[in-house]
Design a protein around this motif. Structure first.
Motif: not given
Length: 483
Positions: A162, A175, A188, A190
């Motif tokens: 990250w 992220n 992926d 966030t």
């Protein structure tokens, strides 16, 4: 029937006064070993703590620092025969950030900062022959940003890399990318922290199934929070508990915390709380976050750092301290029967960055399977290492086997410099007296013992790297069998 803390402490003191004993019927085998000491930018927080990884198929894998421009991943069998060695050349702007094993491969994570960017990349090595795959980029960040990070699951089969998104140096989001052991991207994600407001700290952990657990110490460093992110669902499950606040007119914060994710996706969190104004240690608090089913939290009764506890510490260590200080959480060790031992260690420097490092007594806190405090013990030690070594030779290594926890330290006891083994019963808190492993480790200003390479092949077989005498300049890789 469990021993009271007073009885456990008495047994501990009696064992220490008796002094070290020799291990009976031990066998030591050694082989030459090449290693260049690390030059860490943060002596308290090494990036790669364990450079020896035992393999379930037998033997072990090592990450060795050969020179200023080269590491190597090496496989050894149980008799210290090196079966292969694969070089990992590094440029001046590269550094090793992580090392792990899973299935049929080992993985090294490399950080590179050049120009306007910094990149984390991973390289895998076949365990059968050492063949390495090309570097695979995991995450990229601006060179001005915080250093990106990576973490592996307990079994090494998943990893999360990250980068931080910040505003005015405050973290606002992360992220992240989740990978499997073949470095194929699974997800992926966030993680958003805009709701956190002021100062807080975060860590990221990943489970064997790929779920991510983001842990926070927030709300003015008073609250422990865990967020779970799954790869197959957009739902984010959150559990939190306040461990600080205002008590008796005094504001109490989290001074130090440690989170430990288990293979069954339960997560334990321990926190040392202190008075914000004076820094006085107040208590140790423990929370279990269980994400199975509907999810549940269990908050253990706090352990208070009373004047009586300070007196116990001084008696065990021979010190005359007026208050507890420089004690940090270092391990949360769980047995198969769910007894938990929280370990803290006194760790400090004498002065500036070129001063020696010191580690002193270990503080052990035992909890039963119902998370009730059942015992505590203090293991006295007094270790020092030159600034050039940081803390890589002092402190301890620990492993759990059944109800026993084994602690290995390099110490000079009764004028004998050696590696010492202590066994602690996780159920009762009884600490066996230290036993020398018979390596006769050198005691001078040159590298004598590299804690990063200490590992257990099984409950009676250890491997480690040490220098046997002041006359020898060479380090040796040792296998010690204890009966």
């Amino acid at each position: 029937m469990r021993l009271s803390s007073v009885l456990a402490a008495s047994l501990l003191l009696a064992g220490l006064l008796a002094g070290p004993t020799s291990v009976v019927a031990q066998r030591v085998k050694s082989a030459p070993f090449s290693y260049l000491p690390e030059r860490a930018d943060d002596r308290y927080n090494q990036r790669v703590l364990r450079k020896t990884i035992p393999l379930s198929s037998g033997g072990f894998v090592i990450l060795a620092h050969k020179s200023a421009t080269e590491y190597a991943v090496e496989r050894y069998d149980a008799d210290l025969k090196r079966t292969w060695s694969t070089a990992v050349p590094l440029s001046a702007d590269q550094a090793i950030d992580a090392f792990s094993c899973s299935g049929n491969q080992a993985i090294v994570v490399i950080h590179q900062k050049s120009g306007s960017s910094q990149v984390l990349s991973a390289q895998s090595f076949e365990l059968s022959n050492g063949q390495k795959a090309p570097l695979k980029k995991l995450v990229e960040a601006d060179a001005r940003d915080r250093r990106p990070s990576v973490v592996f699951s307990p079994d090494g089969s998943k990893l999360v890399a990250w980068r931080y998104l910040t505003r005015n140096e405050q973290i606002r989001a992360v992220n992240a990318s989740v990978y499997d052991e073949k470095l194929l991207k699974l997800k992926d994600r966030t993680y958003d922290f805009h709701d956190q407001g002021g100062f807080f700290s975060i860590t990221v952990q990943v489970a064997n199934d790929g779920s991510q657990y983001v842990t926070l110490v927030g709300d003015g460093m008073k609250k422990l929070t865990v967020r779970r992110y799954r790869n197959d669902s957009p739902e984010v499950k959150v559990m939190s508990v306040s461990v600080g606040g205002t008590f008796g007119g005094k504001e109490v914060n989290v001074f130090d915390s440690r989170f430990a994710l288990q293979a069954d996706n339960t997560l334990y969190a321990a926190a040392i709380c202190n008075e914000r104004e004076t820094g006085l240690y107040q208590s140790l608090k423990l929370v279990k976050f269980d994400f199975s089913g509907e999810g549940d939290m269990k908050f253990a009764p706090e352990f208070k750092f009373t004047p009586e506890y300070l007196a116990e510490t001084n008696k065990a260590s021979g010190a005359t301290a007026k208050r507890l200080e420089d004690v940090y959480l270092t391990d949360l060790l769980l047995t198969e029967e769910k007894q938990l031992v929280v370990v803290a260690e006194k760790k400090y420097e004498e002065g500036g960055e070129d001063s020696p490092g010191h580690t002193r007594e270990l503080h052990l806190f035992g909890y039963n399977e119902f998370q009730s405090p059942s015992w505590h013990s203090i293991i006295a030690k007094d270790q020092v290492a030159p600034a050039a070594e940081g803390f890589s030779s002092i402190g301890y290594r620990a492993a759990v086997f059944g109800q026993d926890i084994q602690f290995v330290t390099w110490e000079k006891i009764k004028n004998k410099s050696d590696l010492y083994l202590r066994r602690v019963n996780a159920q009762t808190g009884v600490v066996q007296e230290p036993k020398g492993l018979g390596l006769n480790v050198a005691s001078d200003q040159n590298p004598s013992y590299v804690k990063d390479f200490t590992g257990w092949l099984d409950a009676k077989t250890l491997v480690g790297v040490s220098r046997p005498s002041k006359k020898s300049a060479a380090l040796m890789l040792n296998r010690i069998v204890v009966k």
